[in-house]
Design an enzyme around this catalytic site. Structure first.
Site, PDB file in Angstrom:
ATOM      1  N   ARG B 196       0.960  -1.024   0.188  1.00 39.81           N
ATOM      2  CA  ARG B 196       0.068  -0.051  -0.153  1.00 39.81           C
ATOM      3  C   ARG B 196       0.884   1.365   0.190  1.00 39.81           C
ATOM      4  O   ARG B 196       1.927   1.269   0.438  1.00 39.81           O
ATOM      5  CB  ARG B 196      -0.811  -0.091   1.192  1.00 39.81           C
ATOM      6  CG  ARG B 196      -1.893  -1.137   1.341  1.00 39.81           C
ATOM      7  CD  ARG B 196      -2.926  -0.970   2.352  1.00 39.81           C
ATOM      8  NE  ARG B 196      -3.698  -1.816   2.718  1.00 39.81           N
ATOM      9  CZ  ARG B 196      -4.846  -2.235   2.164  1.00 39.81           C
ATOM     10  NH1 ARG B 196      -4.968  -1.476   1.185  1.00 39.81           N
ATOM     11  NH2 ARG B 196      -5.508  -3.171   2.372  1.00 39.81           N
ATOM     12  N   ALA B 197       0.326   2.198  -0.316  1.00 39.79           N
ATOM     13  CA  ALA B 197       1.142   3.721  -0.479  1.00 39.79           C
ATOM     14  C   ALA B 197       1.516   4.140   1.160  1.00 39.79           C
ATOM     15  O   ALA B 197       0.661   3.818   2.033  1.00 39.79           O
ATOM     16  CB  ALA B 197       0.423   4.851  -0.939  1.00 39.79           C
ATOM     17  N   THR B 199       4.112   7.002   1.565  1.00 40.12           N
ATOM     18  CA  THR B 199       3.946   8.565   1.240  1.00 40.12           C
ATOM     19  C   THR B 199       3.519   8.933  -0.153  1.00 40.12           C
ATOM     20  O   THR B 199       3.548  10.071  -0.452  1.00 40.12           O
ATOM     21  CB  THR B 199       5.296   8.891   1.556  1.00 40.12           C
ATOM     22  OG1 THR B 199       6.159   8.452   0.454  1.00 40.12           O
ATOM     23  CG2 THR B 199       5.852   8.506   3.017  1.00 40.12           C
ATOM     24  N   ASP B 257      17.175   4.894   2.726  1.00 40.19           N
ATOM     25  CA  ASP B 257      16.540   3.688   2.725  1.00 40.19           C
ATOM     26  C   ASP B 257      17.808   2.862   2.390  1.00 40.19           C
ATOM     27  O   ASP B 257      17.670   2.146   1.375  1.00 40.19           O
ATOM     28  CB  ASP B 257      15.363   3.459   2.001  1.00 40.19           C
ATOM     29  CG  ASP B 257      15.605   3.775   0.449  1.00 40.19           C
ATOM     30  OD1 ASP B 257      16.549   4.175   0.120  1.00 40.19           O
ATOM     31  OD2 ASP B 257      14.678   3.491  -0.513  1.00 40.19           O
ATOM     32  N   SER B 263      15.209  -5.212   1.655  1.00 36.17           N
ATOM     33  CA  SER B 263      13.800  -5.323   1.850  1.00 36.17           C
ATOM     34  C   SER B 263      13.082  -5.984   0.522  1.00 36.17           C
ATOM     35  O   SER B 263      12.012  -6.759   0.573  1.00 36.17           O
ATOM     36  CB  SER B 263      13.311  -4.007   1.935  1.00 36.17           C
ATOM     37  OG  SER B 263      12.155  -3.815   1.645  1.00 36.17           O
TER      38      SER B 263
END
Lengths: 514, 514
Positions: B196-197, B199, B257, B263
């Site tokens: 999901r979004a 930002t 990040d 990730s």
């Protein structure tokens, strides 16, 4: 968006935190860790958002600090809007990316720290980046200035103002309780503000509190110093460096302190100090491990002092074992009073008269060390200490034997004959804290022997004191799992230090004291 | 120490937090940010301590996550003891000090992140240190493996398993909704889990949710993929990478990040992917600014893939302006359905068939791009999309015109005649989020012109949609303070980009999407 205040009796210890329901947050377009702008009557505040999945919509959970900032009452309506992202976050990012920060940017960061606009995550990133990339002298200066601006400043209207500071890390260091009255007995002003223990068994404020109150109002400090030349008070009562406390919260769990220099020097400057001696203890379990490191730090202190028109000298001192024979607030106060009475151990006298001597020479005296010793021997330092105790509201006639440690005790015995090769300061600290220090003033450790002294099997090496049996038991449990004293024949004889069988986690705990 | 549970309806979103009264904490010998060991019936947990000045002694405030971990009820007695400091903190310190971490140490850190034993301060220091010192390929591999172990893994029992991933950062990228059915229509398996979004105005899961539910149970995903070859589900429903969510919480406010590679790749491996195409959009306001950076990242993806026996190829794509003409969940789902119906803009078709083509060639087909285009043109990709929608519980007969954005809208007009020189993606994102995306599925932005297109003064360049008048007003307010579109005669003609009068804070906001 209007939300109803639900006062949570929690303090975050730093950032201003409010808690919103997930749907309200989505409606406002914010996620956890975003900032919101709160408005209540004439007051406003920028807060950091946490999300609750349990609260109903329409409720705003309010931490203690936010309540204090806004003066909001339970059930009141508070307006919540999107807040602008503080620009200091961009400067934090610049530091993360290795850039040097201008004084203006540092001032914005420290300002936002004090206003609680930065979250723990952002603060931790900043402190880590300072540690990793290092802090230039220009940045140290700007950090110090910003920290001074963030707190109060005292103006005594006289000069010189002398001060003594230890970077800490060695248990049992009661030197300040002896140096301060010596300097004042010599006719100089030395308004000593000191800290309580954070992770050590006793800070100077805790030691002094065994003799007199240390939480003295700002105006009264001025009176006392104008009157008798000295005080020994708790720095926390005068809000000298609000930013510093907020940074320490972050540095402590990470066991790093990139802000050591600005932290100390900003507080000295805020006290109006003109001449400062900084004690840098060196030893394997002290904060600074080698003379070379200590020399670098000393040169930074001196350079920074000159930028603040402060005359700074440093003393690199022995820090490989506890200072003197006593650890813990009451035990240390007693040893300090004995030393001022001319009955102190050689090492404490030596450390105190060396440090006092440096200060006395910095303001123009010759042979300061002898002068300091004379002030102990002729009883004038003790007399001055009694004046300080009296002025702060303690009993000026206190005798060392009035200072009685906790009634419960346990003797730690040697497991073999031999000599004490070294102390593990950190293990001693753990035992003393398990026994109740610094909160229980009568808790602590009394050493019967120091490095190089002979000990015999089953004979006591040190005694643990506690105010409660339960805490004494905790301390004994710690004692059994730790190794605070190493015994051998003579240093260097036993060649195998440690056998490592597998990946072990070296303990890197931290005695944070400034 | 026994304390009475006071359930606080707060979630910290990460660490396990309990709140103690200051006196109880002093009695236990702990300070704020220390760890305590909680025991309740058969359960136990290590929690991070906050201090309350308001609570009475004897009370233990309990955050939502701690309640879930222990199953404790209001008023129950909980045993609280000192906790050992997790040794992973020492490894965090090693990383702060620039050391490379062994796989074993990384596993301990990730394990303690998942167990919530590390505080935000420690996590932020770790993430900052990874960013500053960089992460070696060995560390990336170890982080990826630890993150896989921390979550679930899906075993489809067939091969190959294809996947497509974008590192994100460009608004309007609905390519996944087109590539996935193309690949499945060609007879391959592509179990797409998406986010999901965080930002951005819409994540793939938000777009798909306009067409069908995306919160699909683990076992049902297997059935769907075995049956029709593809799904487009929300990764959060299958707990693929618990550690990743906890790291993202820290990375997001810092706009860094360092864990991008582990990730993404851990989630691909957990899905059992054998062939992956990674989309790396490049552009001034995208996550990656230059082709050179993109090439380095691509080489890391490919190397990491080979360590996990995964065939990885990367596509460096145009990312300087939104993809297509629509931003926001429903608007993007509509544009994706139009594209699958053969009525999509050239750029979306081009991006989708290039990415699908790479995947098809990776598994042995020739001229994959043409093959992908044919699958759109002959309607088989659209038919496959309808099967996916049906299998996930949506309406398979949905037509593009059924996908209707919010009823409130505002047209942004050009301030002068000319051509669009560039879009500022971040400003578009801010406007779309102010209008209500991603929560309000009908909110968003529809562009009437793209870079290079002519616009005329007072004629609309784009339309903002919202589901509520209040949010449309917010978006209009944002529009007026921002500059999402730059108009000029032709690129390079106007030489002065910006005049800087004083210290300004360059905005470095971050579109975090993986």
């Amino acid at each position: 968006m209007q939300l109803k205040a639900d006062l949570l009796s929690i303090e975050a210890g730093g950032p201003l935190i409010v808690v919103m329901n997930r749907e309200d947050a989505a409606d406002l377009g914010v996620i956890s860790s975003d900032r919101v702008f709160l408005r209540y009557k004439e007051e406003h505040a920028i807060c950091i958002l946490n999300i609750s999945t349990e609260d109903e919509p329409g409720i705003l959970g309010i931490y203690g600090e936010v309540k204090d900032a806004l003066g909001v009452q339970e059930g009141d309506m508070v307006s919540v809007e999107l807040a602008r992202r503080p620009e200091s976050i961009d400067y934090v990012r610049e530091k993360i990316n290795g850039q040097r920060l201008t004084p203006w940017k540092i001032q914005r960061i420290v300002g936002d720290v004090v206003e609680r606009h930065l979250s723990d995550i952002e603060l931790a990133a900043f402190v880590t980046a300072l540690h990793v990339h290092g802090v230039s002298m220009e940045e140290v200066e700007a950090l110090s200035r910003s920290m001074i601006w963030s707190g109060k400043q005292i103006e005594f209207g006289r000069s010189p103002i002398l001060d003594k500071h230890s970077i800490g890390g060695v248990p049992g260091d009661k030197t300040t309780l002896i140096v301060t009255p010596i300097i004042a007995a010599a006719g100089y002003s030395i308004p000593k503000s000191s800290s309580r223990a954070i992770t050590s068994p006793a800070g100077t404020a805790d030691r002094m509190e065994s003799l007199a109150p240390v939480d003295i109002p700002f105006e009264r400090i001025k009176e006392i110093v104008n009157d008798i030349g000295a005080c020994i008070v708790w720095g926390g009562s005068i809000d000298l460096a609000l930013a510093d406390d907020l940074f320490i919260r972050i540095e402590y769990p990470l066991s790093i302190d990139p802000l050591l220099l600005p932290s100390i020097m900003s507080k000295k400057k805020a006290m109006g100090s003109t001449h400062v001696v900084v004690d840098i203890p060196v030893g394997v379990s002290a904060k600074i491990k080698t003379i070379n490191e200590a020399e670098q730090l000393a040169s930074d202190f001196i350079e920074l002092g000159s930028r603040f028109e402060m005359n700074v000298e440093c003393a690199i001192t022995e820090g490989s074992q506890p200072i003197g024979y006593n650890i813990g607030p009451i035990l240390e106060a007693r040893e300090a009073m004995e030393t001022l009475s001319g009955r102190g151990p050689h090492e404490i006298v030596d450390k105190a008269i060396n440090l006092a001597g440096i200060l006395l020479e910095m303001v123009g005296n010759e042979n300061g060390k002898q002068m300091a010793l004379d002030l102990i021997n002729d009883g004038r330092a003790l007399e001055k200490m009694r004046q300080i105790i009296d002025a702060q509201g303690g009993d000026p006639s206190v005798k060392p034997e009035d200072l009685v440690p906790g009634e419960y005790y346990h003797d730690a015995e040697a497991e073999r004959d031999g000599r004490i090769l070294w102390f593990n300061n950190r293990d001693l600290v753990k035992i003393a804290r398990a026994a109740g220090t610094p909160n229980d003033k009568g808790a602590g450790i009394q050493l019967f022997a120091k490095t190089g002294d002979k000990v015999s099997v089953d004979k006591p090496m040190f005694r643990i004191f506690a105010e409660k049996q339960e805490k004494l038991d905790n301390a004994i449990k710690q004692l059994r799992s730790l190794r605070p004293v190493e015994i051998g024949e003579k240093v260097g004889e036993e060649m195998l230090k440690k056998r490592i069988r597998k990946q072990t986690a070296p303990s890197r705990e931290f005695i944070l004291e400034r």
